[in-house]
Design an enzyme around this catalytic site. Sequence first.
Site, PDB file in Angstrom:
ATOM      1  CE1 TYR A   1      13.946 -14.093   8.163  1.00 33.35           C
ATOM      2  CE2 TYR A   1      14.320 -12.153   9.519  1.00 33.35           C
ATOM      3  CZ  TYR A   1      14.554 -12.866   8.363  1.00 33.35           C
ATOM      4  OH  TYR A   1      15.394 -12.367   7.417  1.00 33.35           O
TER       5      TYR A   1
ATOM      6  CE  LYS B   1       5.091 -32.404  18.414  1.00 28.50           C
ATOM      7  NZ  LYS B   1       4.496 -32.327  17.049  1.00 28.50           N
TER       8      LYS B   1
ATOM      9  CB  THR C   1       6.328 -29.485  12.100  1.00 25.72           C
ATOM     10  OG1 THR C   1       6.691 -28.514  13.079  1.00 25.72           O
ATOM     11  CG2 THR C   1       7.489 -29.674  11.134  1.00 25.72           C
TER      12      THR C   1
ATOM     13  CE1 TYR D   1       6.765 -28.826  17.837  1.00 23.56           C
ATOM     14  CE2 TYR D   1       5.600 -27.437  16.249  1.00 23.56           C
ATOM     15  CZ  TYR D   1       6.272 -28.617  16.555  1.00 23.56           C
ATOM     16  OH  TYR D   1       6.454 -29.565  15.584  1.00 23.56           O
TER      17      TYR D   1
END
Length: 316
Positions: A118, A177, A55, A147
């Site tokens: 999406y 994470k 990110t 993630y």
Amino acid sequence: MTTTEPMLERALYGGVNAAVLTPMGPDLAPDVPLMASHCRWLLENGCDGLGILGTTGEATSFSVAERIAVMEGLVAAGIPAEKLMPGTGCAALTDSVELTKAAKRLGCPGVLMLPPFYYKNPSDDGLFAWFSEVINRVGGGVKVYLYHFPQQSAVPFSLELIGRLLAAFPGVIKGVKDSSGDYGNMKAMIDAFAAQGFEVYSGSDEFLSRILHDGGAGSITAAANVNCAAAAAVVRAFRAGDRAAEEAAQAVLTATRRIATSVPLIAGLREIVARRTGNPAWRRIRPPNLPLAAEKVGPFLAAFDATGIGGLAHAA
């Protein structure tokens, strides 16, 4: 190593990992030589590993070809592949496979994988099928770290899904994470899965000390681009059993995180790195992200300096 050792010592990326910024040239293409220089600085100043193309690295703003070029370029520039955890999760299954195979080919031990983001509210069955397809097509040889960032992806990982993936792909699904900011969720994952060697990393600097004591593996954070010395001080004190030093370093770490998130995070971090290096190229950022507004730069940098990070910083 035995299972009685802290997860910090057993984990592939145990300790402090930076979610690395991606510098850009005038055409907004990734500037790999400048990124390699920053990666070297991070490894010299307290980072145990480097989460690239996540990110903070604006990965979803880059094409698959650009992302592979960054991976290849960093390794060619001498950044050890064993220190890299590239982000490879995409909305398209085949893009995720291609990126993960590239990381595997380069010798990266693991990849950080967003869920397909999406389509919203996918079922656990759908997510399990997606990850199964990616893992089977990649064919092993690289660990997968999940993630969990529901604020950004809008697709969370349930404990049930993680358990199914661990059972189906032992030794491949290696950790997570968690950037949710929900420490209760991090602790629930540690309690449920750490005994299986599942590595839980906080995406929030303020939880580093806490997660180490609870059996987590460390952190993977954006602010480590600028506060890795403080994070490394927390880890050193944890290893030494010096709780007073650990709490003092954690206080600085928490303060720097709060200042970093007081402005748009990526833009603010770029300002700090631009000042440290004397290179204004660090301010370049791909739309829709924008540089930090000029009138905010001075107060932001002054607030960062007031955290006491300078007392823990290594020589650049």
